[in-house]
Motif scaffolding. Structure first.
Motif, PDB file in Angstrom:
ATOM      1  N   PRO A 187      -4.333  -6.616   5.214  1.00  0.00           N
ATOM      2  CA  PRO A 187      -4.466  -7.560   4.096  1.00  0.00           C
ATOM      3  C   PRO A 187      -3.147  -8.260   3.807  1.00  0.00           C
ATOM      4  CG  PRO A 187      -4.636  -5.283   3.342  1.00  0.00           C
ATOM      5  CD  PRO A 187      -4.544  -5.262   4.821  1.00  0.00           C
ATOM      6  N   VAL A 188      -3.296  -9.461   3.295  1.00  0.00           N
ATOM      7  CA  VAL A 188      -2.119 -10.260   2.964  1.00  0.00           C
ATOM      8  C   VAL A 188      -1.450  -9.649   1.730  1.00  0.00           C
ATOM      9  CG1 VAL A 188      -1.339 -12.566   2.306  1.00  0.00           C
ATOM     10  CG2 VAL A 188      -3.249 -12.285   3.894  1.00  0.00           C
ATOM     11  N   ALA A 189      -0.158  -9.547   1.761  1.00  0.00           N
ATOM     12  CA  ALA A 189       0.577  -8.969   0.639  1.00  0.00           C
ATOM     13  C   ALA A 189       0.523  -9.909  -0.556  1.00  0.00           C
ATOM     14  CB  ALA A 189       2.016  -8.714   1.038  1.00  0.00           C
ATOM     15  N   THR A 190       0.362  -9.321  -1.718  1.00  0.00           N
ATOM     16  CA  THR A 190       0.363 -10.122  -2.944  1.00  0.00           C
ATOM     17  C   THR A 190       1.749 -10.109  -3.552  1.00  0.00           C
ATOM     18  OG1 THR A 190      -0.348  -8.209  -4.192  1.00  0.00           O
ATOM     19  CG2 THR A 190      -2.045  -9.698  -3.390  1.00  0.00           C
ATOM     20  N   HIS A 191       2.178 -11.148  -4.181  1.00  0.00           N
ATOM     21  CA  HIS A 191       3.513 -11.258  -4.764  1.00  0.00           C
ATOM     22  C   HIS A 191       3.482 -11.068  -6.226  1.00  0.00           C
ATOM     23  CE1 HIS A 191       5.221 -12.598  -0.995  1.00  0.00           C
ATOM     24  NE2 HIS A 191       4.142 -13.336  -0.854  1.00  0.00           N
TER      25      HIS A 191
END
Length: 191
Positions: A187-191
């Protein structure tokens, strides 16, 4: 090892006419089931067995029988009498019955258009061949068979499209959603 020995003993017991249920063998369900009544003999037994024949078996056989009789009639009109006419009818019955059983058996795995094409091809080739037995030319018989095969294709396609609820796969075949490469990755990392 012990489980293998139990299975071997059970097979040996079944092969000698006795069934030892303690060693993993299963008894014949029909002979020992108290709820199941024995099958009646004679006409009642035959009627009971006929009820269990699926339509994918009975309809091609009945259609092939009618086609064999039609072949005998067609060869009689050409002047062929007796044994040769019966042989033509028997050949038509066996071949069309076998091909009909194959198409009926595999029809649930075919898409609608392919199934209609299979029925149209079988019908067109059969009728074209019988038409040629009456002394007609090959070109005329082929055109007649192709025309009736096309009619059968359209009729079968209409029937299959309007009765989609009865098809094995319903209105639409269930399709699994295709995953893209991104869905398989982390999954794409959240900032």
């Amino acid at each position: 090892m012990d489980q293998h020995a139990h299975r071997h003993d059970a097979r040996a017991a079944r092969s000698h006419g006795t069934v030892d249920v303690e060693h993993g063998a299963t008894a014949n369900a029909r002979s020992h089931d108290p709820q199941r009544a024995p099958r009646p003999a004679g006409r009642a037994g035959m009627a009971d067995r006929v009820k269990h024949i699926p339509a994918t078996v009975s309809l091609p056989i009945i259609t092939a029988l009618a086609f064999g009789c039609f072949t005998i009639f067609r060869t009689h009109t050409d002047g062929t009498k007796g044994g040769p006419a019966m042989l033509y009818g028997l050949a038509a019955f066996v071949v069309s019955g076998a091909l009909g059983l194959v198409v009926a058996h595999f029809q649930s795995s075919m898409i609608t258009e392919t199934r209609a094409l299979a029925y149209g091809t079988l019908f067109g080739c059969s009728i074209g061949w019988v038409y040629s037995l009456g002394g007609e030319s090959i070109l005329k018989s082929s055109a007649f068979g192709f025309t009736l095969g096309a009619v059968m294709f359209v009729v079968a396609l209409y029937v299959f499209r309007t009765h989609r609820v009865r098809e094995p796969h319903g209105k639409h075949r269930p399709h699994k959603p295709h995953r893209t490469h991104r869905e398989h990755s982390l999954p794409v990392a959240t900032h």
